[in-house]
Design a protein around this motif. Structure first.
Motif, PDB file in Angstrom:
ATOM      1  N   THR A 128       0.835  -1.202   0.000  1.00 55.26           N
ATOM      2  CA  THR A 128       0.000   0.000   0.000  1.00 55.26           C
ATOM      3  C   THR A 128       0.870   1.252   0.000  1.00 55.26           C
ATOM      4  N   THR A 162      -3.766   3.660  -1.653  1.00 52.18           N
ATOM      5  CA  THR A 162      -3.720   2.796  -2.834  1.00 52.18           C
ATOM      6  C   THR A 162      -3.156   1.442  -2.431  1.00 52.18           C
ATOM      7  N   TRP A 163      -3.918   0.402  -2.728  1.00 51.84           N
ATOM      8  CA  TRP A 163      -3.494  -0.975  -2.444  1.00 51.84           C
ATOM      9  C   TRP A 163      -3.328  -1.704  -3.769  1.00 51.84           C
ATOM     10  N   LYS A 164      -2.145  -2.279  -3.961  1.00 48.09           N
ATOM     11  CA  LYS A 164      -1.830  -2.958  -5.214  1.00 48.09           C
ATOM     12  C   LYS A 164      -1.471  -4.409  -4.915  1.00 48.09           C
ATOM     13  N   SER A 213      -5.183  -2.651  -8.946  1.00 49.79           N
ATOM     14  CA  SER A 213      -4.997  -1.723  -7.832  1.00 49.79           C
ATOM     15  C   SER A 213      -6.339  -1.184  -7.365  1.00 49.79           C
ATOM     16  N   THR A 265      -7.979   2.049  -5.034  1.00 52.03           N
ATOM     17  CA  THR A 265      -7.681   3.383  -4.522  1.00 52.03           C
ATOM     18  C   THR A 265      -8.884   3.924  -3.772  1.00 52.03           C
TER      19      THR A 265
END
Length: 379
Positions: free
Chosen positions: A234, A265-267, A273, A275
């Motif tokens: 993140t 933002t978590w990828k 991703s 957001t």
């Protein structure tokens, strides 16, 4: 991530200076173009949007800008047609490892659709969209190495807005704003930073209605927070603080209260991703009341299903409480966008958007559906 994704190629004008041209064209169907509560007027809208960006980047210093214009044509009523222009210039200079500056100049020639902004109560009040100019100039200086334990910065920004038609009615919303701000980052761990922000913004309206009190005010705030990069896949910022909004007129109600700015933002995957954003702030009202207490929240998911096909789903909620009058608005917006890259320089886009707005004020509530289909072409 994907070799065949849509990716405009730069064209080298001279040694080290690049130009990236691009053209977007699309058609949009909107079943309520005037945001009408009782009877919606539908229309197809045709857009063309040429643009280009240019600049030079040596890996440390960056100079350049961008320009684009949008022309829109309505099938329902040609009086709603408009043309917009946007110009931006920027300069990022690093004099040494510890000294850097940023300068930005933005000039926009924009419009307000009938049924929005100053005409939200009556879309037929004016015979065409309202036109206005926005100008922003910003300068910023930062001291501290990029790997130092602490960096501090300070800057100044000027913003103005000028309506260009129906001047006798719109001039009361023209304003100038001068903002001073300072910030600091303190390194707290390998990927986390403590943040500190202070600002004060002096907002002056150029004209005063005889029946109204002055809208001139000073907007100030202080925030402390944390920023992180790459923690548990993140990246985000959380800032909380206190905001003051003080009016020149004693007849208007001042504001003092908490303010929040949170972005994440978590990828979880290289091609996917999520957001999210959440904020609470007091801001000027362009129509009624002394000011607006605004709470906003949004979440989006962007995913590449293949090397050519991607999607973006988004939902946003906004609550606006107008202080000084009895009005509260709730707006929900959901959208889906699909992109398919036929080649590196040619992309097809389509999407759907649904908006519903509820208000306890008359003629403000509405709902609408909008569909669009477009193409994007570059070098």
């Amino acid at each position: 991530v994907f070799a065949q994704k849509f990716e405009p190629a730069p064209y080298e004008l001279t040694d080290g200076i690049f130009l990236i041209p691009q053209v977007k064209t699309s058609v949009r169907y909107d079943d309520n173009i005037y945001n009408d509560e009782f009877k919606g007027s539908s229309s197809s809208v045709f857009f063309i949007n040429p643009s280009f960006s240019f600049g030079r980047n040596d890996g440390i210093n960056r100079y350049g800008g961008s320009y684009d214009f949008t022309a829109a044509s309505y099938s329902y009523d040609a009086a709603d047609n408009y043309v917009e222009h946007r110009l931006a210039l920027l300069a990022h200079t690093e004099y040494t490892a510890k000294h850097r500056t940023d300068f930005d100049i933005i000039f926009n020639n924009l419009h307000e659709d009938r049924g929005a902004g100053l005409t939200e109560y009556d879309a037929t009040y004016f015979g065409e969209p309202l036109k206005y100019n926005e100008f922003t100039a910003r300068g910023y200086y930062q001291f501290g190495g990029l790997t130092s334990i602490m960096r501090i910065g300070a800057g100044i920004a000027y913003n103005s807005k000028r309506y260009r038609n129906f001047f006798e009615q719109t001039k009361y919303s023209d304003y100038d704003a001068l903002k001073f701000f300072t910030d600091a980052d303190y390194k707290w761990g390998h990927v986390t930073f403590l943040t500190f922000d202070l600002y004060t913004n002096d907002i002056q309206y150029n004209h005063l209605k005889n029946s109204n009190n002055s809208r001139d005010n000073r907007d100030s705030g202080a925030l402390v927070g944390v920023r992180w990069e790459g923690l548990g896949k993140t990246t985000g910022t959380l800032k909380v603080g206190y905001q003051y909004k003080t009016f020149a007129s004693d007849e208007r109600e001042n504001f003092s209260g908490n303010t929040v700015d949170f972005g994440l933002t978590w990828k979880p995957l290289a091609h996917s991703s999520f957001t999210g954003h959440l904020s609470r702030v007091a801001e000027d009202s362009n129509t009624v009341g002394d000011y607006i207490e605004t709470f906003g929240a949004s979440i989006s998911w962007k995913h590449h299903w293949s090397d050519r096909f991607s999607s973006n789903v988004q939902y946003a909620y906004t609550n606006q409480d107008y202080i000084g009058v009895t009005r509260q608005d709730d707006t929900n917006n959901a959208s889906l966008r699909l992109n398919y890259a036929l080649t590196r320089w040619f992309e097809v886009t389509t999407g759907y958007e649904y908006t519903v707005k509820d208000s306890n004020a008359r003629n403000i509530s509405y709902d609408k559906n909008a569909f669009n289909l477009g193409i994007v072409v570059s070098l």
